[in-house]
Design a protein around this motif. Structure first.
Motif, PDB file in Angstrom:
ATOM      1  N   LEU A   1     -56.387 -38.807  55.954  1.00 45.86           N
ATOM      2  CA  LEU A   1     -56.041 -38.313  54.622  1.00 45.86           C
ATOM      3  C   LEU A   1     -56.670 -36.944  54.381  1.00 45.86           C
ATOM      4  O   LEU A   1     -56.241 -36.206  53.517  1.00 45.86           O
ATOM      5  CB  LEU A   1     -56.504 -39.297  53.544  1.00 45.86           C
TER       6      LEU A   1
ATOM      7  N   TYR B   1     -44.551 -54.103  52.999  1.00 46.05           N
ATOM      8  CA  TYR B   1     -44.193 -52.685  52.962  1.00 46.05           C
ATOM      9  C   TYR B   1     -44.479 -51.931  54.265  1.00 46.05           C
ATOM     10  O   TYR B   1     -43.599 -51.253  54.786  1.00 46.05           O
ATOM     11  CB  TYR B   1     -44.867 -52.027  51.769  1.00 46.05           C
TER      12      TYR B   1
ATOM     13  N   GLU C   1     -51.399 -42.338  48.989  1.00 40.92           N
ATOM     14  CA  GLU C   1     -52.226 -42.355  50.199  1.00 40.92           C
ATOM     15  C   GLU C   1     -52.074 -43.672  50.928  1.00 40.92           C
ATOM     16  O   GLU C   1     -51.965 -43.713  52.154  1.00 40.92           O
ATOM     17  CB  GLU C   1     -53.694 -42.114  49.827  1.00 40.92           C
ATOM     18  N   ALA C   2     -52.051 -44.760  50.156  1.00 40.79           N
ATOM     19  CA  ALA C   2     -51.864 -46.076  50.775  1.00 40.79           C
ATOM     20  C   ALA C   2     -50.532 -46.098  51.520  1.00 40.79           C
ATOM     21  O   ALA C   2     -50.450 -46.591  52.647  1.00 40.79           O
ATOM     22  CB  ALA C   2     -51.894 -47.164  49.703  1.00 40.79           C
ATOM     23  N   ALA C   3     -49.501 -45.526  50.895  1.00 44.22           N
ATOM     24  CA  ALA C   3     -48.187 -45.527  51.535  1.00 44.22           C
ATOM     25  C   ALA C   3     -48.176 -44.651  52.783  1.00 44.22           C
ATOM     26  O   ALA C   3     -47.557 -44.992  53.789  1.00 44.22           O
ATOM     27  CB  ALA C   3     -47.128 -45.050  50.542  1.00 44.22           C
ATOM     28  N   ARG C   4     -48.897 -43.532  52.726  1.00 43.38           N
ATOM     29  CA  ARG C   4     -48.959 -42.669  53.919  1.00 43.38           C
ATOM     30  C   ARG C   4     -49.609 -43.413  55.066  1.00 43.38           C
ATOM     31  O   ARG C   4     -49.166 -43.345  56.214  1.00 43.38           O
ATOM     32  CB  ARG C   4     -49.791 -41.417  53.611  1.00 43.38           C
TER      33      ARG C   4
ATOM     34  N   ALA D   1     -55.076 -50.192  45.262  1.00 39.41           N
ATOM     35  CA  ALA D   1     -53.861 -49.387  45.463  1.00 39.41           C
ATOM     36  C   ALA D   1     -52.654 -50.242  45.820  1.00 39.41           C
ATOM     37  O   ALA D   1     -51.891 -49.923  46.719  1.00 39.41           O
ATOM     38  CB  ALA D   1     -54.092 -48.323  46.543  1.00 39.41           C
TER      39      ALA D   1
ATOM     40  N   GLU E   1     -53.918 -42.650  44.961  1.00 40.02           N
ATOM     41  CA  GLU E   1     -54.206 -43.698  45.940  1.00 40.02           C
ATOM     42  C   GLU E   1     -52.952 -44.416  46.413  1.00 40.02           C
ATOM     43  O   GLU E   1     -52.867 -44.830  47.559  1.00 40.02           O
ATOM     44  CB  GLU E   1     -55.152 -44.736  45.323  1.00 40.02           C
ATOM     45  N   LEU E   2     -51.987 -44.572  45.485  1.00 47.79           N
ATOM     46  CA  LEU E   2     -50.756 -45.275  45.864  1.00 47.79           C
ATOM     47  C   LEU E   2     -50.039 -44.521  46.971  1.00 47.79           C
ATOM     48  O   LEU E   2     -49.584 -45.110  47.947  1.00 47.79           O
ATOM     49  CB  LEU E   2     -49.826 -45.416  44.665  1.00 47.79           C
TER      50      LEU E   2
ATOM     51  N   PHE F   1     -58.406 -49.737  49.688  1.00 45.75           N
ATOM     52  CA  PHE F   1     -58.984 -48.814  48.712  1.00 45.75           C
ATOM     53  C   PHE F   1     -59.810 -49.571  47.682  1.00 45.75           C
ATOM     54  O   PHE F   1     -59.611 -50.757  47.445  1.00 45.75           O
ATOM     55  CB  PHE F   1     -57.870 -48.058  47.990  1.00 45.75           C
TER      56      PHE F   1
ATOM     57  N   TYR G   1     -48.917 -51.552  45.156  1.00 44.29           N
ATOM     58  CA  TYR G   1     -47.758 -50.927  44.522  1.00 44.29           C
ATOM     59  C   TYR G   1     -47.354 -51.792  43.333  1.00 44.29           C
ATOM     60  O   TYR G   1     -46.955 -52.946  43.507  1.00 44.29           O
ATOM     61  CB  TYR G   1     -46.610 -50.801  45.526  1.00 44.29           C
TER      62      TYR G   1
END
Lengths: 321, 354
Positions: free
Chosen positions: B54, B100, A216-219, B87, A213-214, B83, B89
């Motif tokens: 995704l 970010y 994916e969140a960044a994408r 999610a 998920e991390l 999410f 960081y």
């Protein structure tokens, strides 16, 4: 135990009993009520039971088994030879001297001053390169699908399982032919190649625990693959990278076999190579050998002590997955 | 702003062995709040992930306004997503998390600070900005992840069960908060949940999914008042609608247990189901003088404070009844009555007739 607690509570001034069909309601106190009883009684309660005492005895025994040689080494290094020749545990006379260290530092056929510096020149680049390259190799193994993935990973593990003697001959010839024999660069390259196997395996296991998920969140946040690697994967792996770095540092620093085979000239000698030279011809100079050993050992130990908090985090996460 | 269209979108996994979504056809209007509602494993999250980029659809097309977006990476779609597990960081502070998306898109620092401050205020997390995600509460994490999503002013806002990890009280609070923010910003929103209460309270429009495909698209009131199939009828409502299946005898329905009911409408099907919501049924101990009644035995009575839930056994199956209060106790023989206007009729395919 519970009974006495309840009795205490009902008479405690902090709890306010309210009548409600005979039921008593309690208001919990800020801190637990202090246990009653005299010092002797409390001491007796703290003495372990028979079974547990046996566990303690075994644990302490094993710890001593590890500690005694280290203590002996240290003792030998700070006392004159005539005091330790009968064994370091003789305390008839006891003088502390740093003469052994001074002699080791300037030892004629390989001063530790020079040897430790040489060792650092080899160790630091080997560790940094293996850590960075290892992450870059481990990440795809943990996350992406590509052809031959399974086979390549298998190959890495095979390399890891092979004994160093197996590759010594091949590497010797290669280094000879490329002019890297007896150079720091040559030894560094051998260490990098040799370390990659376990580093990739270790970091891959760690990165499997990185929540998808991390990434994916960044994408979705708009980060490129490279940005994700740099700003999410690398910082997330920091504890594992520290573990890898500490273990690899210890391994490279203490490595005896590779320098023995690949380094020849006296001015290029590494610390572990110098130690056997210290024992002398006729009579073994225990004090000198001990001081040299302590000097060699102290560097990885200090590193470990400094970084142990991160080291433990990384180990736990990598092994738990 | 953005209108989302899905045209016959299907998604298969494991080389076609798993059908996650089948021929989804739907539109989300500009600024609309649409909820994907369905039981777990119904493909609602996969559908959302395809909108996010995704996952790529195996078949069909997705449009944002007139631009075809399937095949485009998520970064180029200007979508934001929240999410289920937030999610966040873990190695960045709350501020760095929110910042970010702006940072990776190269927004200059001064503008970044200003925009981060603005969303922090909107979500009331100004005091947590320098904490690590691990140090703050679940509700604050949720707010942080919302802030990160809206800080770059996305054209589409996607939420995947964002409230399911919060406790009941916080969930209610965040529900109205989310609705407020969406109203304020007017961003086209798709919200995935299995919680019908959330769906009903927040959605402008609800898309009910099951087995990877759409069962009904309707506004909340309509969904409750006119469930299109027996499946939707049994899914919506708590407890859901009671259904009595039987043989259609033109005017009456012969139930399997031997009881009969009048039909609320005409149907040519031979097998039909009569449906009544628990809140539309009455329990009485005296025989009433109406045909719209069934005899039964009280199994359990659940006094829930707000209302009483009575479970009555009628011919081997249990009927749920919600009444304000009752004197009936377990074992009593009772009569269930209801108004014909509250009854639904479904045909043999499970589709609503009236």
């Amino acid at each position: 135990m519970t009974d006495t607690h309840n009795a205490d509570d009902s008479t405690d001034a902090d709890s306010k009993p309210k009548p409600d069909g005979g039921r008593v309601y309690h208001e919990p106190p800020e801190t637990a009520p202090i246990a009653e009883g005299s010092a002797v009684e409390r001491l007796r309660a703290a003495v372990p039971s028979g079974r547990r005492a046996v566990h303690y005895a075994v644990a302490i025994g094993v710890a001593l088994l590890w500690l005694v040689p280290l203590v002996g080494l240290f003792m030998a290094s700070v006392r004159p030879l005539d005091q330790i020749i009968q064994g370091w545990w003789n305390f008839d006379t006891f003088t502390v001297t740093f003469e052994n260290y001074a002699r080791a530092w300037t030892f004629q056929s390989g001063p530790m001053r020079q040897a430790m510096w040489n060792t650092a020149i080899v160790t630091v680049p080997s560790v940094l390169a293996v850590t960075l390259l290892g992450t870059m190799v481990a990440y795809p193994f943990a996350r992406f699908d590509f052809p031959l993935k399974k086979w390549l990973f298998f190959l890495l593990i095979v390399v890891m399982a092979a004994p160093p003697e197996l590759v010594a001959m091949g590497n010797y010839n290669t280094l000879r032919n490329t002019g890297l024999f007896d150079t720091y660069m040559g030894l560094i390259l051998v260490h990098i190649g040799w370390g990659m196997g376990w580093v990739v395996m270790f970091l891959r296991n760690f990165l499997l625990g990185l929540p998808e998920e991390l990434e994916e969140a960044a994408r979705i946040d708009g980060a490129s693959r490279y940005q994700i690697f740099k700003s999410i994967v690398l910082p997330y792996s920091a504890p594992a990278l520290v573990s890898v770095a500490v273990i690899q540092f210890t391994w490279v620093w203490n490595s005896f076999f590779f320098p023995l085979v690949f380094m020849r000239s006296r001015e290029n000698q590494l610390a572990p190579q110098v130690l056997p030279l210290m024992k002398g011809r006729l009579q073994i100079d225990w004090g000198l050998v001990a001081a040299g050993s302590v000097l060699t050992m102290i560097v990885p130990i200090l590193l470990f002590v400094t970084l142990q908090r991160y080291y433990k985090q990384g180990m736990v996460a990598a092994v738990a997955d | 702003m953005t209108r989302i269209s899905m045209r016959s979108v299907s998604k298969y996994f494991d080389g076609g062995d798993t059908v996650a979504n089948y021929k989804l056809d739907m539109e989300v209007d500009d600024g609309e709040f649409v909820v994907f509602l369905g039981p777990s494993g119904c493909g609602k999250t996969t559908a959302l992930r395809m909108i996010a980029g995704l996952e790529d659809p195996s078949d069909g097309e997705i449009y944002f306004d007139d631009d075809r977006v399937d095949g485009m990476p998520p970064a180029d779609r200007n979508v934001a997503m929240v999410f289920q597990n937030y999610a966040l960081y873990p190695h960045m502070t709350v501020r760095e998390n929110i910042e970010y998306p702006l940072k990776v898109r190269g927004v200059p620092p001064e503008e970044r600070d200003e925009r981060v401050a603005r969303v922090a205020e909107l979500l009331h997390i100004e005091d947590q900005m320098d904490s690590d995600p691990g140090e703050i509460s679940g509700g604050q994490r949720q707010r942080t992840s919302l802030a990160r999503a809206i800080v770059r002013e996305p054209s589409v806002f996607l939420l995947d069960e964002p409230l399911s990890n919060l406790d009941a009280k916080l969930r209610l609070e965040m529900r109205s908060e989310l609705k407020r923010i969406q109203n304020e910003l007017g961003i086209t929103t798709v919200y995935v949940t299995h919680n019908q209460e959330e769906a009903m309270s927040m959605g402008d429009k609800i898309v009910v999914l099951n087995d990877g495909t759409i069962r009904q698209v309707a506004e909340p009131e309509e969904l409750y008042e006119r469930p299109r199939t027996t499946w939707v009828a049994k899914f919506i409502g708590s407890p859901p609608m009671n259904l009595f299946e039987g043989e259609n005898r033109g005017g009456t329905v012969n139930l399997a247990d031997g009881n009969t009911l009048p039909t609320p409408a005409e149907s040519s099907s031979s097998t039909v189901s009569v449906g009544v919501r628990p809140e539309d049924i009455d329990v009485s101990t005296d025989a009433p003088d109406t045909d719209w009644t069934l005899p039964g035995t009280v199994k359990t009575v659940e006094p829930l404070g707000e209302y009483v839930l009575v479970n009555v056994e009628v011919g081997g199956s249990v009927v749920n009844v919600k009444v304000p209060q009752t004197e009936a106790t377990a074992g009593d023989a009772v009569h269930l009555t209801f108004d014909p206007a509250d009854a639904y009729l479904y045909d043999e395919n499970g589709e609503l007739v009236a």
